[in-house]
Design an enzyme around this catalytic site. Sequence first.
Site, short mmCIF file in Angstrom:
data_model
loop_
_atom_site.label_atom_id
_atom_site.label_comp_id
_atom_site.label_asym_id
_atom_site.label_seq_id
_atom_site.Cartn_x
_atom_site.Cartn_y
_atom_site.Cartn_z
N LYS A 111 33.70 -23.01 -4.85
CA LYS A 111 33.37 -23.39 -3.06
C LYS A 111 32.93 -24.58 -3.96
CE LYS A 111 30.21 -21.56 0.08
NZ LYS A 111 31.35 -21.40 0.49
N HIS A 131 29.18 -17.43 -4.91
CA HIS A 131 30.41 -17.23 -4.67
C HIS A 131 30.96 -18.23 -5.73
CE1 HIS A 131 28.67 -17.93 -0.09
NE2 HIS A 131 29.68 -17.38 -0.05
#
Length: 267
Positions: A160, A156
Amino acid sequence: MSERIKVAVAGATGRIGREVVRMVLEDPGLQLAAAVARSAGPVDAGSLVGKPDTGVTVSSDLSEALAASRPDVLVDFTSPKAAMPNAETAIAHGVRPIMGTTGFTPEQIAELDKQCRDRGIGGLIAPNFSIGAILMMKFSSMAAKYFPHVEIIEYHGDQKLDAPSGTSIKTAEWIAGSREEIRQGNPNEEEVIEGARGGYYNGFRIHSVRLPGVFAQQEVIFGAFGQTLKIRHDSYDRAGYMPGVNTAIHKVMTATGMVYGFEHFLD
């Protein structure tokens, strides 16, 4: 024509929140009832997605917005810190929460399930709304019966907040349901750098990669004598989650209790 489902969107100014607003406005079966964001200012929700005014002004207070608009459903893509209180606020107003925010503990899910049942409504906590991601989890669960040695690598962006991702945890739960716990690797192995082997779950490891320029990918790697099997899913655009969110909005209207996992809403 049946009555439209009234939808409130929390985190409406966020990147996924704006996609939800757009999807709701473009579906004739849905009605945007409220849009909530902490720092948007009193702007019309249509301006968030380049559409004409909707008559819905972005609000900063979720409870007030729900009380004023009385929606059927709340779609929440905010933050792990805000997710639990937002879900409880929705339920207290008799609004069905659809939580795309991750980070819920099993205890919190059980508590929200009780609250939903006490109010006679349904809700959904979904680590991932992507149909492809659900299939990745399903295929991984099937493979784990035959390839019990496995590791997960999830990727990610560097902003995040939670690690590992909700999708990887959900995948790990599915895998754990298909195999006995096996503590993998050399029993005498030593991490020269702490955390090098990743997070431990049911005998296998989850590795979280956080880098700028990455959106959302996950790879599940199975190993056996003389072979490996890799199951991978890549997301490239937040709009790819919207068919799933749309399905969830319609299906949650007939659900009871807090459902954990979007797969339960798929036929």
